[in-house]
Scaffold this active site. Structure first.
Site, PDB file in Angstrom:
ATOM      1  N   ARG A  38      -4.639  84.391  78.361  1.00  0.00           N
ATOM      2  CA  ARG A  38      -3.686  85.644  78.066  1.00  0.00           C
ATOM      3  C   ARG A  38      -2.238  85.561  77.621  1.00  0.00           C
ATOM      4  NH1 ARG A  38      -7.796  87.009  82.135  1.00  0.00           N
ATOM      5  NH2 ARG A  38      -6.124  86.458  83.964  1.00  0.00           N
ATOM      6  N   SER A  55     -16.874  78.444  87.043  1.00  0.00           N
ATOM      7  CA  SER A  55     -16.450  79.867  87.502  1.00  0.00           C
ATOM      8  C   SER A  55     -17.700  80.542  88.281  1.00  0.00           C
ATOM      9  CB  SER A  55     -15.994  80.766  86.602  1.00  0.00           C
ATOM     10  OG  SER A  55     -15.371  81.753  86.689  1.00  0.00           O
ATOM     11  N   CYS A  59     -18.272  80.693  97.419  1.00  0.00           N
ATOM     12  CA  CYS A  59     -18.288  81.407  98.754  1.00  0.00           C
ATOM     13  C   CYS A  59     -19.604  81.996  99.002  1.00  0.00           C
ATOM     14  CB  CYS A  59     -16.949  82.410  98.687  1.00  0.00           C
ATOM     15  SG  CYS A  59     -15.565  81.673  98.356  1.00  0.00           S
ATOM     16  N   PRO A 293       5.990  65.946  85.936  1.00  0.00           N
ATOM     17  CA  PRO A 293       6.261  67.370  85.510  1.00  0.00           C
ATOM     18  C   PRO A 293       5.185  67.953  84.634  1.00  0.00           C
ATOM     19  CG  PRO A 293       8.250  65.901  84.881  1.00  0.00           C
ATOM     20  CD  PRO A 293       7.495  65.037  85.731  1.00  0.00           C
ATOM     21  N   LEU A 298      -3.480  72.363  91.598  1.00  0.00           N
ATOM     22  CA  LEU A 298      -3.664  73.638  92.471  1.00  0.00           C
ATOM     23  C   LEU A 298      -4.912  73.486  93.220  1.00  0.00           C
ATOM     24  CD1 LEU A 298      -4.747  76.496  90.250  1.00  0.00           C
ATOM     25  CD2 LEU A 298      -4.541  74.335  89.430  1.00  0.00           C
ATOM     26  N   TYR A 444      -5.699 107.392 110.445  1.00  0.00           N
ATOM     27  CA  TYR A 444      -6.517 107.589 111.650  1.00  0.00           C
ATOM     28  C   TYR A 444      -7.334 108.631 111.683  1.00  0.00           C
ATOM     29  CZ  TYR A 444      -7.546 109.255 116.411  1.00  0.00           C
ATOM     30  OH  TYR A 444      -7.980 110.159 117.311  1.00  0.00           O
ATOM     31  N   LYS A 452      -3.377 104.832 118.242  1.00  0.00           N
ATOM     32  CA  LYS A 452      -2.695 103.585 118.537  1.00  0.00           C
ATOM     33  C   LYS A 452      -3.599 102.770 117.955  1.00  0.00           C
ATOM     34  CE  LYS A 452      -0.388 105.013 122.606  1.00  0.00           C
ATOM     35  NZ  LYS A 452      -0.571 105.082 123.994  1.00  0.00           N
TER      36      LYS A 452
END
Ligand code: FAD
Length: 592
Positions: A38, A55, A59, A293, A298, A444, A452
């Site tokens: 992209r 892909s 999970c 570099p 990741l 709430y 609270k």
């Protein structure tokens, strides 16, 4: 993530002719590839994936095994063909990158179908190889019927085993998030489930007292579990698997899931001479560049400074991997324009009827790291108590004694755990404090919360602690206490006291406390407790304002005490069970 000025000019930049190779085609790899395209229509992008699929939703794998996700196709977010076509990416599945030649900027690839090996050059290389399940070298670990759950083929093998062998008893080794998800899903299929965990508790990111709540819940589901036990060997026995435990017991089961943990899959990086950190992950800088570099890394394979204490940590979660993909892609396409801010490891899991979530650092990590902290446990209702079906919610926060900066939070409950952990995580990530928890403005109405919210309550209590209005003690401070020097004062009603109390406690109900101050010693420590901590707080305030100096409130009250003081494991519950040919369960002495 921080955007540099140059991001503003993204749309005006021309596309490059760079050649980018990506290793790993699931969470981090596929996200990087899609974003890269992209950002840069001109780049040549090749994605190598050892497996057959890219892909996919790892999970979701436990839920596919348990039949919650019925259709296998639903696991695949993208097919290699569809993804390749949409993003014009050369996707090579069943292709393992076996070596990185940094000198010549080439990788060696093995086609796992043909066995052929070839090389491919790059301008930039991205490593997202994930983490590998730990498989300790214990005897018999490769026996049939013993599985790890990392990917779709693992899942297919487990499904096939269940379908063909009709196992009746499963053993889960390791009680982390995946282990417990597997326990729940196999239980759903009707299997008897035993868990063996080496630590004293399930789910490491939790502190003990929060995990203790999970232990008690597992008991109600008839899950057998052993804590502080490890499997020392597996043996095949009459078509079943005998798991020998370190304590000497042998469990006879039909299926074993290894959920012992994972470690960064950093083999390629290590062999290529890239810097590997103390946690075994690839070392990256803020741009997610490795020590070379031209190589970015990741996902589960990296380690990165934890934003709270700045020390390198690994995080094995899908959210961070996906977000890092975007950072890596932008930095490759535009020249290091974004810096990654690190993950606070916000995680959540369903454990039968419970939801268990954590964010930031636990008390035990802070203690191990030598960081000063305070902690507080509050038990609140998930929504207004007068509205039907309000459920208990336990919330623990850990924060700085200096300025109230949040370090971490853990929530165990039945409803609304997800939204509350997300709110706290958002504040924590921005350096928020307990005072920010007080200020959280939540939506709430009685079915959803209270005026609270439990998050506000946690903030109020922490502020009281920081202001010195009340001094907390934790359940473990009472263990081995000097009974002579500490008075335990239970301020609940006599009926509650009679139903159960902490050994040695004296009962003075809160409403009579002012009249009975003369019964209390002026010297020594007084630890006040009630059901969850609120009445005890009022009691502490009365005592402190009447000149009692050493007054403490037991954090989490009787409720937390009950969780931690019960038997934590749930052993031998199937010992005398045999399943008859009629499929009924009978109790008898069974021969091995
Ligand atoms: P992965 O998504 O694991 O992708 C790595 C890929 O790289 C693998 O497919 C591997 O085959 C490939 N690869 C490795 N080496 C090579 C090589 N040399 N050549 C070619 N290909 C290679 N996280 C959550 O946040 N929430 C959850 O509920 C959750 N549940 C999970 C349930 C299970 C059963 C599992 C296994 C994980 C779960 N996770 C969950 C963790 C999450 O899936 C991972 O954190 C995330 O997928 C990491 O992304 P990654 O890109 O680093 O690695």
């Amino acid at each position: 993530m921080i955007y540099a000025e140059s991001m503003r000019s993204i749309r005006t930049k021309e596309s490059s002719m760079a050649k980018i190779l990506i290793v790993g085609g699931v969470a981090g790899g596929a996200t990087t590839a899609a974003r890269l395209r992209r950002m840069d229509e001109g780049a040549e992008i090749l994605l190598f994936e050892r497996g057959r699929y890219i892909s996919y939703a790892n999970c979701g794998l436990p839920y596919f095994i348990g039949g919650v996700i019925e259709n296998r196709d639903r696991l695949f977010v993208q097919t290699p063909e569809g993804f390749g076509r949409r993003f014009r990416i050369d996707i090579r599945t069943r292709s393992e990158v076996t070596r990185i030649d940094r000198q010549n900027k080439r990788v060696e690839v093995r086609n796992l179908e043909s066995g052929e090996t070839y090389t491919e050059g790059y301008d930039k290389l991205v490593l997202s190889p994930g983490a590998e399940p730990v498989k300790p070298p214990i005897p018999g670990i490769d026996l049939p019927g013993i599985f790890t759950v990392r990917n779709v083929p693992d899942t297919d093998r487990i499904k096939e085993h269940i379908h063909k062998s009709r196992p009746r008893h499963a053993l889960i080794v390791g009680a982390g998030f995946i282990g417990l998800e597997m326990a729940e899903n196999l239980h759903r299929l009707g299997l008897r489930v035993t868990i063996v965990e080496m630590a004293e508790q399930v789910m490491t990111p939790l502190d003990f007292e929060m995990a203790a709540e999970v232990h008690q819940h597992l008991k109600t589901k008839n899950v057998e579990f052993y804590l502080k036990e490890a499997v020392s060997a597996f043996e095949g026995r009459k078509g079943r698997i005998a798991a020998v435990l370190s304590g000497g017991k042998t469990l006879l089961v039909d299926l074993v899931i290894l959920g012992i943990g994972v470690r960064p899959d950093a083999v390629l990086a290590r062999e290529a001479g890239l810097e590997i950190g103390s946690r075994g992950g690839i070392t990256v800088n803020g741009y997610l560049q490795s020590s070379d570099p031209d190589i970015y890394a990741l996902g589960d394979a990296i380690e990165f400074p934890n934003p709270i204490i700045g020390r390198a940590m690994t995080v094995y979660l899908a959210g961070p991997a996906n977000k890092q993909g975007r950072v890596v892609a932008d930095n490759i396409a535009r020249g290091n324009v974004r810096t990654y801010q690190g993950s606070i490891a916000t995680a959540i899991a369903q454990v039968f009827d419970l939801t268990v979530a954590s964010t930031g650092l636990s008390e035990k990590v802070l203690r191990a790291e030598g960081v000063p902290y305070l902690s507080s446990i509050t038990h609140s209702a998930s929504h207004a108590g007068y509205y039907p079906d309000a459920q208990p919610t336990s919330l623990k926060i850990v924060f700085s004694p200096k300025d109230g900066k949040l370090f971490g939070a853990q929530i165990v409950g039945f409803q609304g755990v997800d939204k509350r952990i997300d709110v706290i995580a958002a504040l924590l990530k921005r350096g928020g404090t307990v005072y920010d928890l007080e200020e959280v403005e939540h939506a709430y109405a009685p079915p959803y919360s209270s005026a609270k919210d439990p998050v506000n309550i946690a903030g109020f209590v922490a502020e009281n602690i920081l202001q010195g209005l009340v001094k907390p003690v934790q359940w473990y401070d009472l263990e081995g206490r000097d009974a002579g020097g500490t008075l335990l004062l239970d301020v609940r009603e006599p009926s509650e006291f009679e139903a159960g109390h902490i050994e040695g406690a004296v009962n003075i109900p809160l409403n009579s406390l002012r009249e009975r101050l003369g019964d209390l010693p002026r010297e020594g420590r007084i630890v006040v407790y009630c059901g969850v901590g609120l009445r005890a707080y009022v009691g502490c305030r009365i005592l402190m304002q009447h000149g009692f100096g050493e007054v403490f409130n037991l954090s989490g009250g009787w409720k937390t005490w009950q969780y931690v003081s019960q038997e934590q494991s749930n052993e031998d519950i199937f010992e005398h069970d045999i399943i008859g040919k009629d499929d009924n369960i009978y109790q008898a002495q069974v021969e091995d």
